[in-house]
Design an enzyme around this catalytic site. Structure first.
Site, PDB file in Angstrom:
ATOM      1  N   LYS A 122       0.844  -1.202   0.000  1.00 16.80           N
ATOM      2  CA  LYS A 122       0.000   0.000   0.000  1.00 16.80           C
ATOM      3  C   LYS A 122       0.882   1.256   0.000  1.00 16.80           C
ATOM      4  O   LYS A 122       2.089   1.165   0.290  1.00 16.80           O
ATOM      5  CB  LYS A 122      -0.912  -0.017   1.223  1.00 16.80           C
ATOM      6  CG  LYS A 122      -0.167   0.083   2.547  1.00 16.80           C
ATOM      7  CD  LYS A 122      -1.075  -0.268   3.722  1.00 16.80           C
ATOM      8  CE  LYS A 122      -0.304  -0.143   5.037  1.00 16.80           C
ATOM      9  NZ  LYS A 122      -0.988  -0.810   6.145  1.00 16.80           N
ATOM     10  N   TYR A 146      16.889  30.820   7.429  1.00 15.09           N
ATOM     11  CA  TYR A 146      15.721  31.566   7.918  1.00 15.09           C
ATOM     12  C   TYR A 146      15.709  31.649   9.446  1.00 15.09           C
ATOM     13  O   TYR A 146      15.946  30.643  10.121  1.00 15.09           O
ATOM     14  CB  TYR A 146      14.431  30.866   7.489  1.00 15.09           C
ATOM     15  CG  TYR A 146      14.117  30.975   6.014  1.00 15.09           C
ATOM     16  CD1 TYR A 146      13.887  32.206   5.406  1.00 15.09           C
ATOM     17  CD2 TYR A 146      14.024  29.828   5.238  1.00 15.09           C
ATOM     18  CE1 TYR A 146      13.578  32.284   4.056  1.00 15.09           C
ATOM     19  CE2 TYR A 146      13.713  29.892   3.887  1.00 15.09           C
ATOM     20  CZ  TYR A 146      13.489  31.129   3.303  1.00 15.09           C
ATOM     21  OH  TYR A 146      13.182  31.196   1.975  1.00 15.09           O
TER      22      TYR A 146
END
Ligand SMILES: *Cc1c(COP(=O)(O)O)cnc(C)c1O
Length: 383
Positions: free
Chosen positions: A33, A266
């Site tokens: 899956k 940042y």
């Protein structure tokens, strides 16, 4: 440059080791899956089919039909729900459907009859996961057994198998062992009662996920159903000598040397305290790198781990290459894989390896490796 390398020989090794462990008489279902936990469900399923695995499991009809359209002919079980309008396609593509409650059983039966076909099903029993399945614990036992018998007797359905799912089989501790044993006993009791009432036996009874394949041989029954273990992650993989199939790599794109007191990235959460050699690598949160690993996690260079400095950006991050003179522009660094354990990375990100392999973005190309050679390249961006 960044790339996911999928080592097909390692997958074959893990499969053989697990087959050896479970023995001749237990079937093997490979859980593929979520694009085989990020490894590429078509390629992984092809190999499992070639290796002689017995069954595959996916979560939806779209995942199942993708496999059928790519020459996967072996049995496929859908673990999740399928909308009733799609039942005729399940029959057309010969896909097995999990049946999890009376309402779904009725829908599937009606649609199968309408389509003049028979839908192969596996009954799902909820023994304590509290997710999908006929609820059978304590006061619900008789009602649960009756519901399952009802589902098995409906026209248009053929109940080939019955299964349940463990909630804590991979967790340590006596309480979790007890819980798992309780789930298993309840599952066996439900099967016995249903088989007595129906007067025939299920062909395939299964419940063992990764934790149970590793720790509870008594639960293997007719078929095991591992995912994570097959791909070689988690503590049990290490104990059983299984190896990680996926390696995630990138290369250093730029290097600069900054003086002490320079803020990196940042927000300036990291400031150099000395002359610092910083490399930029093109791997960021849009590639699936978790921002919570900023300033914490290390990428593996040929001269050992290089710590991430400052915040991880969308498309890149910065690593400290001070004292690693041979790591230069173009040098390879491993994000996770055989040299940089995904288990440690998961711990640091307060998650599980599953989430990390599934999270790698489709913009990272996948290379499939066999005999140390690239046999297939795949880039999933729209062409
Ligand atoms: C995902 C899943 C598995 C595989 O779980 P692992 O922990 O990866 O072994 C098995 N059974 C069901 C029902 C699942 O949803």
């Amino acid at each position: 440059m960044k790339v996911i390398e999928i080592d097909l020989d390692t997958l074959a090794h893990n499969y053989s080791a697990l087959k050896k462990r479970i023995g001749e008489n237990v079937k093997f279902l490979g859980v593929v899956k979520a694009d085989a936990y990020g490894h590429g469900s078509v390629q992984i399923s092809r190999l499992l089919q070639d290796l002689g695995a017995d069954y595959l499991a996916v979560s939806s009809i779209d995942e199942a039909i993708e496999l059928r359209k790519n020459d996967i002919t072996m049995p496929i079980l859908i673990l999740g729900h399928t909308p009733r309008e799609q039942v005729s396609r399940l029959i057309e593509y010969n896909i097995t459907q999990a049946v999890t409650c009376k309402a779904k059983a009725l829908e599937y039966s009606e649609e199968a009859v309408k389509a003049n076909g028979t839908l192969k099903i596996h009954i799902k029993v909820d023994t304590g996961m509290s997710r999908l399945g006929y609820l059978c614990d304590n006061d619900f036992f008789e009602n649960g057994v009756d519901g399952i018998c009802h589902g098995c007797s409906l026209p248009g359905l053929y109940a080939e198998g019955i299964f349940t799912h463990f909630a804590v089989s991979d967790e340590a501790g006596d309480q979790n062992a007890e819980y798992t044993k309780h789930q298993f006993k309840l599952f066996c009791d439900v099967i016995n009662e249903v088989e007595n009432k129906l007067g025939h036996k299920f062909e395939i009874k299964h419940c063992a996920n990764t934790g149970a394949v590793a720790k509870y041989p008594e639960t293997w029954l007719d078929m095991v159903r591992p995912g994570l273990l097959l791909y070689g992650y988690g503590e049990f993989a290490d104990e059983l000598g299984l190896k990680p199939v996926m390696t995630l790599k990138t290369t250093v794109s730029t290097i600069k040397i900054y003086p002490a007191g320079t803020a990196i990235s940042y927000g300036g959460i990291f400031k150099t305290t000395d002359t610092t050699r910083i490399g930029v690598v093109p791997y960021g949160y849009a590639d699936g790198f978790f921002r919570c690993l900023s300033n914490k996690y290390s990428l593996m260079t040929k001269e050992g781990p290089a710590c991430i400095r400052g915040k991880i950006c969308m498309d890149m991050c910065m690593i400290d290459l001070t004292g690693k003179p041979s790591v230069d522009v173009g040098s390879e660094v491993e994000i996770f894989g055989k040299k940089n354990s995904i288990n440690k990375m998961a711990q640091m990100a307060q998650t599980i390896p599953y989430e990390l392999t599934c999270a790698v973005s489709k913009r990272v190309p996948r290379f499939y490796i066999k005999d140390n050679k690239i046999v297939e390249k795949e880039l999933l961006l729209r062409g």
